[in-house]
Every structure is written in C-alpha cells, then in structure tokens.
Design a protein around this motif. Sequence first.
Motif, PDB file in Angstrom:
ATOM      1  N   LEU A   1       0.830  -1.214   0.000  1.00 50.08           N
ATOM      2  CA  LEU A   1       0.000   0.000   0.000  1.00 50.08           C
ATOM      3  C   LEU A   1       0.865   1.265   0.000  1.00 50.08           C
ATOM      4  CD1 LEU A   1      -2.814  -1.155   2.453  1.00 50.08           C
ATOM      5  CD2 LEU A   1      -3.071  -0.663   0.007  1.00 50.08           C
ATOM      6  N   LEU A   2       1.973   1.236   0.733  1.00 53.82           N
ATOM      7  CA  LEU A   2       2.875   2.393   0.722  1.00 53.82           C
ATOM      8  C   LEU A   2       3.504   2.574  -0.659  1.00 53.82           C
ATOM      9  CD1 LEU A   2       4.538   1.909   4.206  1.00 53.82           C
ATOM     10  CD2 LEU A   2       3.153   3.868   3.486  1.00 53.82           C
ATOM     11  N   ALA A   3       3.851   1.446  -1.290  1.00 54.59           N
ATOM     12  CA  ALA A   3       4.441   1.512  -2.634  1.00 54.59           C
ATOM     13  C   ALA A   3       3.422   2.071  -3.628  1.00 54.59           C
ATOM     14  CB  ALA A   3       4.915   0.124  -3.063  1.00 54.59           C
ATOM     15  N   GLN A   4       2.174   1.637  -3.503  1.00 52.99           N
ATOM     16  CA  GLN A   4       1.124   2.167  -4.383  1.00 52.99           C
ATOM     17  C   GLN A   4       0.934   3.668  -4.144  1.00 52.99           C
ATOM     18  OE1 GLN A   4      -2.899   1.325  -3.394  1.00 52.99           O
ATOM     19  NE2 GLN A   4      -3.675   1.709  -5.457  1.00 52.99           N
ATOM     20  N   ARG A   5       0.959   4.067  -2.880  1.00 48.97           N
ATOM     21  CA  ARG A   5       0.813   5.498  -2.563  1.00 48.97           C
ATOM     22  C   ARG A   5       1.923   6.295  -3.253  1.00 48.97           C
ATOM     23  NH1 ARG A   5       0.271   9.501   2.171  1.00 48.97           N
ATOM     24  NH2 ARG A   5      -0.453  11.155   0.779  1.00 48.97           N
ATOM     25  N   ALA A   6       3.149   5.739  -3.216  1.00 49.97           N
ATOM     26  CA  ALA A   6       4.278   6.417  -3.866  1.00 49.97           C
ATOM     27  C   ALA A   6       3.996   6.599  -5.357  1.00 49.97           C
ATOM     28  CB  ALA A   6       5.560   5.609  -3.661  1.00 49.97           C
ATOM     29  N   GLU A   7       3.506   5.543  -5.994  1.00 49.96           N
ATOM     30  CA  GLU A   7       3.270   5.630  -7.447  1.00 49.96           C
ATOM     31  C   GLU A   7       2.094   6.570  -7.743  1.00 49.96           C
ATOM     32  OE1 GLU A   7       3.976   2.057  -9.559  1.00 49.96           O
ATOM     33  OE2 GLU A   7       3.147   2.813 -11.439  1.00 49.96           O
ATOM     34  N   ASN A   8       1.030   6.499  -6.938  1.00 51.39           N
ATOM     35  CA  ASN A   8      -0.146   7.350  -7.157  1.00 51.39           C
ATOM     36  C   ASN A   8       0.172   8.817  -6.909  1.00 51.39           C
ATOM     37  OD1 ASN A   8      -2.772   5.144  -5.806  1.00 51.39           O
ATOM     38  ND2 ASN A   8      -1.637   5.059  -7.697  1.00 51.39           N
ATOM     39  N   ASP A   9       0.727   9.097  -5.737  1.00 48.02           N
ATOM     40  CA  ASP A   9       0.768  10.487  -5.259  1.00 48.02           C
ATOM     41  C   ASP A   9       2.130  11.142  -5.412  1.00 48.02           C
ATOM     42  OD1 ASP A   9      -1.861  10.130  -4.623  1.00 48.02           O
ATOM     43  OD2 ASP A   9      -1.491   9.639  -2.527  1.00 48.02           O
ATOM     44  N   TYR A  10       3.164  10.349  -5.681  1.00 51.25           N
ATOM     45  CA  TYR A  10       4.476  10.966  -5.897  1.00 51.25           C
ATOM     46  C   TYR A  10       4.857  10.922  -7.375  1.00 51.25           C
ATOM     47  CZ  TYR A  10       8.832  13.043  -4.492  1.00 51.25           C
ATOM     48  OH  TYR A  10       9.866  13.942  -4.332  1.00 51.25           O
ATOM     49  N   VAL A  11       4.762   9.724  -7.970  1.00 53.68           N
ATOM     50  CA  VAL A  11       5.057   9.617  -9.405  1.00 53.68           C
ATOM     51  C   VAL A  11       3.918  10.235 -10.224  1.00 53.68           C
ATOM     52  CG1 VAL A  11       5.458   7.987 -11.312  1.00 53.68           C
ATOM     53  CG2 VAL A  11       6.458   7.545  -9.054  1.00 53.68           C
ATOM     54  N   GLY A  12       2.680  10.068  -9.715  1.00 51.92           N
ATOM     55  CA  GLY A  12       1.529  10.631 -10.418  1.00 51.92           C
ATOM     56  C   GLY A  12       0.842   9.659 -11.357  1.00 51.92           C
ATOM     57  N   MET A  13       1.020   8.360 -11.099  1.00 52.28           N
ATOM     58  CA  MET A  13       0.371   7.327 -11.926  1.00 52.28           C
ATOM     59  C   MET A  13      -0.759   6.699 -11.098  1.00 52.28           C
ATOM     60  SD  MET A  13      -0.028   5.193 -14.361  1.00 52.28           S
ATOM     61  CE  MET A  13      -0.611   3.513 -14.608  1.00 52.28           C
ATOM     62  N   PRO A  14      -2.019   6.835 -11.554  1.00 55.18           N
ATOM     63  CA  PRO A  14      -3.147   6.397 -10.713  1.00 55.18           C
ATOM     64  C   PRO A  14      -3.408   4.889 -10.772  1.00 55.18           C
ATOM     65  CG  PRO A  14      -3.978   7.366 -12.730  1.00 55.18           C
ATOM     66  CD  PRO A  14      -2.466   7.486 -12.799  1.00 55.18           C
ATOM     67  N   CYS A  15      -2.363   4.082 -10.558  1.00 53.03           N
ATOM     68  CA  CYS A  15      -2.492   2.625 -10.671  1.00 53.03           C
ATOM     69  C   CYS A  15      -3.264   2.047  -9.485  1.00 53.03           C
ATOM     70  CB  CYS A  15      -1.100   1.984 -10.730  1.00 53.03           C
ATOM     71  SG  CYS A  15      -0.081   2.318  -9.283  1.00 53.03           S
ATOM     72  N   GLY A  16      -3.814   0.854  -9.693  1.00 51.61           N
ATOM     73  CA  GLY A  16      -4.392   0.095  -8.586  1.00 51.61           C
ATOM     74  C   GLY A  16      -3.281  -0.576  -7.782  1.00 51.61           C
ATOM     75  N   VAL A  17      -3.671  -1.517  -6.932  1.00 51.75           N
ATOM     76  CA  VAL A  17      -2.699  -2.086  -5.992  1.00 51.75           C
ATOM     77  C   VAL A  17      -2.187  -3.467  -6.422  1.00 51.75           C
ATOM     78  CG1 VAL A  17      -4.288  -3.309  -4.429  1.00 51.75           C
ATOM     79  CG2 VAL A  17      -2.232  -2.163  -3.496  1.00 51.75           C
ATOM     80  N   MET A  18      -2.635  -3.953  -7.581  1.00 51.39           N
ATOM     81  CA  MET A  18      -2.269  -5.323  -7.962  1.00 51.39           C
ATOM     82  C   MET A  18      -0.763  -5.560  -8.020  1.00 51.39           C
ATOM     83  SD  MET A  18      -3.004  -7.539 -11.382  1.00 51.39           S
ATOM     84  CE  MET A  18      -2.438  -6.317 -12.557  1.00 51.39           C
ATOM     85  N   ASP A  19      -0.047  -4.685  -8.726  1.00 47.42           N
ATOM     86  CA  ASP A  19       1.363  -4.971  -8.993  1.00 47.42           C
ATOM     87  C   ASP A  19       2.164  -5.077  -7.703  1.00 47.42           C
ATOM     88  OD1 ASP A  19       0.450  -4.628 -11.540  1.00 47.42           O
ATOM     89  OD2 ASP A  19       1.617  -2.823 -11.975  1.00 47.42           O
ATOM     90  N   GLN A  20       1.913  -4.142  -6.801  1.00 52.27           N
ATOM     91  CA  GLN A  20       2.656  -4.121  -5.542  1.00 52.27           C
ATOM     92  C   GLN A  20       2.287  -5.321  -4.668  1.00 52.27           C
ATOM     93  OE1 GLN A  20       0.851  -1.585  -6.835  1.00 52.27           O
ATOM     94  NE2 GLN A  20       2.361  -0.002  -7.309  1.00 52.27           N
ATOM     95  N   MET A  21       1.003  -5.697  -4.685  1.00 53.08           N
ATOM     96  CA  MET A  21       0.584  -6.867  -3.897  1.00 53.08           C
ATOM     97  C   MET A  21       1.210  -8.146  -4.452  1.00 53.08           C
ATOM     98  SD  MET A  21      -1.434  -6.164  -1.280  1.00 53.08           S
ATOM     99  CE  MET A  21      -2.727  -7.375  -0.947  1.00 53.08           C
ATOM    100  N   ALA A  22       1.284  -8.245  -5.775  1.00 51.08           N
ATOM    101  CA  ALA A  22       1.894  -9.431  -6.388  1.00 51.08           C
ATOM    102  C   ALA A  22       3.371  -9.510  -6.031  1.00 51.08           C
ATOM    103  CB  ALA A  22       1.724  -9.379  -7.906  1.00 51.08           C
ATOM    104  N   SER A  23       4.052  -8.367  -6.100  1.00 51.60           N
ATOM    105  CA  SER A  23       5.487  -8.341  -5.814  1.00 51.60           C
ATOM    106  C   SER A  23       5.760  -8.709  -4.351  1.00 51.60           C
ATOM    107  CB  SER A  23       6.047  -6.954  -6.138  1.00 51.60           C
ATOM    108  OG  SER A  23       7.445  -6.931  -5.982  1.00 51.60           O
ATOM    109  N   MET A  24       4.869  -8.303  -3.464  1.00 49.43           N
ATOM    110  CA  MET A  24       5.081  -8.576  -2.025  1.00 49.43           C
ATOM    111  C   MET A  24       4.621  -9.983  -1.623  1.00 49.43           C
ATOM    112  SD  MET A  24       6.633  -5.950  -0.921  1.00 49.43           S
ATOM    113  CE  MET A  24       6.810  -6.666   0.693  1.00 49.43           C
ATOM    114  N   HIS A  25       3.527 -10.470  -2.219  1.00 52.13           N
ATOM    115  CA  HIS A  25       2.897 -11.707  -1.727  1.00 52.13           C
ATOM    116  C   HIS A  25       3.199 -12.942  -2.576  1.00 52.13           C
ATOM    117  CE1 HIS A  25       0.321 -10.265   1.584  1.00 52.13           C
ATOM    118  NE2 HIS A  25       0.180  -9.147   0.890  1.00 52.13           N
ATOM    119  N   GLY A  26       4.012 -12.808  -3.626  1.00 54.97           N
ATOM    120  CA  GLY A  26       4.281 -13.951  -4.503  1.00 54.97           C
ATOM    121  C   GLY A  26       4.839 -15.143  -3.739  1.00 54.97           C
TER     122      GLY A  26
END
Length: 388
Positions: A155-180
Amino acid sequence: MSEQEHAAQLFEELHGRAPAGVWAAPGRVNLIGEHTDYNEGFVLPLAIRQRCVVAAAPATGAQSSVTSAQRPGETIRFTAADLTPGAVEGWAAYVAGVLWALREAGHDVGDVDLVVDSTVPLGASLSSSAAIECAVASAAAGLAGIDLDATQIALLAQRAENDYVGMPCGVMDQMASMHGKPGQLVFIDTRTLDVRNVPFDLSGSGLALLVIDTRAPHALVDGEYAARRRDCEEAARQLGVTALRDISGDELDDALAKLSDDTLRKRARHVVTEDDRVLTVVDILGSGADPREIGPLLTASHASMRDDFEITVPHVDVAVDAALAAGAVGARMTGGGFGGSIIALVAAQGPAGAEAVADAVRQAYSERGWTSPAPFVTQAEQGATRLT
Ligand code: ADP
Ligand code: MG
C-alpha cells in the motif's frame, strides 16, 4: 555473478563500504483480471523470477543518494525530510516517492544510500515499477527497523506511485510483488485486500506459461490509463454503486441499460465480465481440474480488452493471434495495455509448444518488419525478500 552480488559490488565501488543489506522484489505477470483492481475487484497475478535488487545502507552524508544500474552515470540526491511530490522527477521519483510515503505514514526513515539493479525489463508491463518500489520500501523499512507486513508495504508503494510519481495505478502490482509464492498465484480481492494463494504448477500437466515482451514502441498514451479509470468511476456513479465490483454478471444487462453512452457500457462490461473470469479461473485451478480449461477464459479476456476496454495495440493483437494460430491453449495481453507483454498458455514441448509458439510470433513480427519480440517461459516465484 548473481544480481545481488552485482548490486553489492556496485554499492562498494560507489560508496567505499559494503551495504548494510540487500533486498529484492520481483516483477509480475498478471494471469487474468485486468483493470479490475481500481474497481475494487479481483486479480490473479504471479511473481516472476526477474526482480529488482537494492543494496542499501544508512547515508553517511547529509543526503540520500540513489544509483541504478539501468541508468548508468547518474546519481540522484535528495533529503528525505524535505521530500514533496514533484521535488524529484524521472525514474528516481519511484524511489524518492517510497521514502516520502513511508514518512507521510509516520515512519521515521532517515537518509539512505541505495544502489538498484533490476532484471525486470522497464516498461514491458511486467511491473518494473512495483519491483523497484517494493524493493526500496523493504530496504528502507528494514534499515530503519520498522516492522511492516507485505500488504502494508504494498500500500505504501502504491501510494508512492499514485501520489508521488503521479500514476493512478491500482494495488495489484505491488501486492503481487510482495505476496508472490513459488508455484502459487496471488488471488487478491482488492476491496478487502484478502490474499489467497492458488496453486499454479504447470509441470505436471505438460503445459508452460510463455511470456512475450512485444517490445512495442510505447504510444503517447500517458492519459489513457487515467481516462479508463475515470470512465469506470463514472459508470459506477451512474449505477449508484461504490465500484463496478458491486455489479454481478447476472445484473450486467440491467446495469448496461442504465448507462448514458456506449463507451461507458463497454468499459463496464469489460470490468464485470473480467471479474467473473477471474473467479472462474480460481475455481478451475483450485479444484485441481486440467489447467487447459482456463485457456478460453484467457483468450476471452483478451477480446474484452481489445473490443470493450480498448487498451490493446496492433503489436499485442498480432502476438496473441499468432500464438493462438500456432496452437496456444489461450493467450492474452498482460498488464495495463498500449503495448507491453502478452502471455500464452502453451504445451511445454512439441509442435505447439513454447518454442514453436514463440517462433510463430517472431515470424509474424518479422513479416511486418517489426522489432523482434522477447519471449521467455515463466513460473510463479517468491515475492519480496531480504537477501543478505
Ligand atoms: P512497468 O512497470 O510495466 O515496467 P512503468 O512505466 O510502470 O512500466 O515503470 C517503468 C519506470 O519505472 C521506468 O521508466 C523507470 O522510470 C522506473 N524504473 C523501474 N525500474 C527501474 C530501475 N531498475 N532503474 C531505474 N528506473 C526504474
Ligand atoms: Mg508499472
């Protein structure tokens, strides 16, 4: 030399000391469930072998420094406590954004020296972005002794991409990377953030999962992802639901009749039918049935992305069609769209096997004078971890 040794060696060359630790987080392939995550729906990705490795130590100077083996000769510096969105731009925003998100969440992370090295191809829809975010977040939390679980880091990684990078992605990619997990898919209910691993070991069934990075030139489509997201939010608003996740397959026809235009109808139909396909694939694989049964669902997902969500491009459609014509059991684009990679469920060997299907796609590209695509066979691997 392993990636971790390479990152550690680069760190020593640059900083004249050994890193305090080395962390890694993988890229991902999404088996099915595209653009469903920001609609609070279901996704079914797997972590892949290609990963981002981060060698890290507390900074010795007054600032953080970030170097990437993929951006040679460039070291980006900033002060963690002074970070605000926009202060660091370009690739280093993915790194600075993570430190910013950690600090915004109240975690006392100080300045760090980071060296990044990734085997995830950048911009190939295999989520090099989540890999770098999750590896950096794991490293920064690890160095500061902050105890965060996999979902909190995602969720923190998604926040970084949404609110710092400016890409309004969902949370799938970060969850996959963490929970694989090796041999397991990561089935995520993105509303509740419940995660369930679903067995995905194709070796017993004579199948393989082929990934083909189309290396398609990226069109100027920066705004398209955000536009799809807005369409979905507007459709949900017109239907009076929190998110399109709330419309079931049975309710789809009634819901479509209530929407104001054809574009919104197509967007909603993709999301609702895609959620259903994810759940069906989970049922098939969870019941121990022949994994070939998921093939038609993968192919239907592609048609839905092409015709209803309109996020495919010719390079992607040609690759999927060539793979199917060569005997793939199912094939679809994976990831956000407008280029990137496709996946094909194929026989491991033989006349319609991984090699033959990859060759057929290469052939289709060469006939069109396109850059040769980059195929590889993948399987589900471990998510983010500390290496040393
Ligand atoms: P994808 O996630 O599909 O690879 P994105 O456009 O979401 O594509 O993210 C790619 C961007 O992430 C790159 O353009 C770059 O800015 C950043 N990035 C990812 N990995 C690295 C890396 N190892 N070094 C530098 N930048 C990286
Ligand atoms: Mg990305």
